[in-house]
Design a protein around this motif. Structure first.
Motif, short mmCIF file in Angstrom:
data_model
loop_
_atom_site.label_atom_id
_atom_site.label_comp_id
_atom_site.label_asym_id
_atom_site.label_seq_id
_atom_site.Cartn_x
_atom_site.Cartn_y
_atom_site.Cartn_z
N TYR A 1 0.03 -14.24 2.83
CA TYR A 1 1.11 -13.34 2.44
C TYR A 1 1.38 -13.54 0.96
O TYR A 1 1.39 -14.67 0.47
CB TYR A 1 2.38 -13.66 3.23
N TYR A 2 1.56 -12.46 0.23
CA TYR A 2 1.90 -12.59 -1.18
C TYR A 2 2.62 -11.33 -1.66
O TYR A 2 2.60 -10.29 -1.01
CB TYR A 2 0.67 -12.87 -2.04
N VAL A 3 3.26 -11.47 -2.82
CA VAL A 3 3.95 -10.36 -3.46
C VAL A 3 3.25 -10.10 -4.79
O VAL A 3 3.01 -11.02 -5.57
CB VAL A 3 5.44 -10.68 -3.69
N MET A 4 2.88 -8.84 -5.03
CA MET A 4 2.23 -8.44 -6.27
C MET A 4 2.92 -7.16 -6.77
O MET A 4 3.03 -6.19 -6.01
CB MET A 4 0.73 -8.20 -6.04
N ASP A 5 3.38 -7.19 -7.99
CA ASP A 5 4.09 -6.04 -8.57
C ASP A 5 5.25 -5.58 -7.69
O ASP A 5 5.49 -4.38 -7.53
CB ASP A 5 3.13 -4.87 -8.83
N ARG B 1 5.50 -5.60 -4.51
CA ARG B 1 5.10 -5.11 -3.17
C ARG B 1 4.59 -6.28 -2.34
O ARG B 1 3.92 -7.16 -2.85
CB ARG B 1 4.01 -4.05 -3.30
N GLU B 2 4.89 -6.24 -1.04
CA GLU B 2 4.49 -7.30 -0.12
C GLU B 2 3.16 -6.95 0.54
O GLU B 2 2.94 -5.81 0.95
CB GLU B 2 5.54 -7.48 0.97
N TYR B 3 2.30 -7.95 0.69
CA TYR B 3 0.99 -7.76 1.31
C TYR B 3 0.68 -8.88 2.30
O TYR B 3 1.10 -10.03 2.09
CB TYR B 3 -0.13 -7.76 0.26
N LEU B 4 -0.05 -8.54 3.35
CA LEU B 4 -0.69 -9.51 4.24
C LEU B 4 -2.19 -9.31 4.09
O LEU B 4 -2.66 -8.20 3.90
CB LEU B 4 -0.29 -9.26 5.70
N GLU B 5 -2.95 -10.39 4.20
CA GLU B 5 -4.41 -10.30 4.11
C GLU B 5 -5.05 -11.01 5.27
O GLU B 5 -4.51 -11.97 5.82
CB GLU B 5 -4.92 -10.97 2.83
N VAL C 1 -15.06 -8.42 5.84
CA VAL C 1 -14.34 -7.50 4.98
C VAL C 1 -12.92 -8.05 4.81
O VAL C 1 -12.31 -8.54 5.76
CB VAL C 1 -14.27 -6.10 5.64
N LEU C 2 -12.40 -7.98 3.58
CA LEU C 2 -11.03 -8.38 3.32
C LEU C 2 -10.13 -7.18 3.59
O LEU C 2 -10.32 -6.11 3.00
CB LEU C 2 -10.85 -8.85 1.88
N ILE C 3 -9.17 -7.35 4.48
CA ILE C 3 -8.21 -6.29 4.78
C ILE C 3 -6.88 -6.69 4.18
O ILE C 3 -6.37 -7.78 4.43
CB ILE C 3 -8.08 -6.07 6.30
N ARG C 4 -6.34 -5.81 3.38
CA ARG C 4 -5.05 -6.03 2.74
C ARG C 4 -4.08 -5.00 3.30
O ARG C 4 -4.32 -3.79 3.21
CB ARG C 4 -5.18 -5.87 1.23
N ILE C 5 -2.99 -5.47 3.87
CA ILE C 5 -1.99 -4.62 4.49
C ILE C 5 -0.74 -4.64 3.62
O ILE C 5 -0.16 -5.70 3.40
CB ILE C 5 -1.64 -5.12 5.90
N ARG C 6 -0.35 -3.47 3.12
CA ARG C 6 0.88 -3.41 2.33
C ARG C 6 2.05 -3.13 3.25
O ARG C 6 2.03 -2.18 4.04
CB ARG C 6 0.79 -2.31 1.28
N LEU C 7 3.06 -3.96 3.18
CA LEU C 7 4.26 -3.78 3.98
C LEU C 7 5.19 -2.84 3.22
O LEU C 7 5.50 -3.06 2.06
CB LEU C 7 4.94 -5.12 4.23
N LYS C 8 5.63 -1.78 3.90
CA LYS C 8 6.46 -0.77 3.25
C LYS C 8 7.80 -0.65 3.96
O LYS C 8 7.89 -0.83 5.17
CB LYS C 8 5.77 0.60 3.30
N LYS C 9 8.80 -0.33 3.20
CA LYS C 9 10.10 0.02 3.77
C LYS C 9 10.12 1.53 3.97
O LYS C 9 9.68 2.27 3.10
CB LYS C 9 11.24 -0.35 2.82
#
Length: 127
Positions: free
Chosen positions: A74-78, A80-84, A118-126
């Motif tokens: 889990y990380y925050v970039m710019d 935005r929250e992401y899970l990988e 494959v790397l899957i990146r999931i952006r968590l959105k409100k």
């Protein structure tokens, strides 16, 4: 985890939690019933601001019908929250080839079935 009041067999009433991730806006929980016959993992999100718990249908829809994924980062970039998570290419290919969407089946042609995960990146959105 077991319920506070156990009726019969405690094992059948328990749940196995494999992952709990806390993000800025959510808690993600990956779990399954403890019974031997239940090997499908389930996802649920708890929205901190609304206090509501909801399932992951939005995630599986956004990922074009992939079976279970297990985020490990889990990380925050710019802001935005992401899970990988990593995902085996052969499973990705199988899921995309069976899609009803011709764009997804076309995208499946670019997958090397014997390649690395494959790397899957999931952006968590409100919403």
């Amino acid at each position: 985890m077991t319920p506070a009041k156990v009726e019969n067999d405690a094992y059948e009433q328990s749940m196995i939690i494999s992952t709990i991730v806390e993000t800025v806006h959510y808690y993600l929980c990956i779990w399954r019933p403890a019974g031997i016959m239940w090997n499908q993992w389930n996802y649920c999100f708890y929205d901190k601001s609304s206090g509501k718990l909801f399932n992951s249908e939005g995630i599986t829809d956004d990922l074009w019908g992939l079976p279970s994924i297990f985020p490990y980062n889990y990380y925050v970039m710019d802001g935005r929250e992401y899970l990988e998570c990593g995902y085996p290419t052969y499973k990705l290919l199988d899921a995309w080839l069976t899609s009803d969407d011709p764009k997804i089946r076309k995208q499946a042609e670019s997958i090397d079935e014997e390649g690395n995960n494959v790397l899957i990146r999931i952006r968590l959105k409100k919403k």
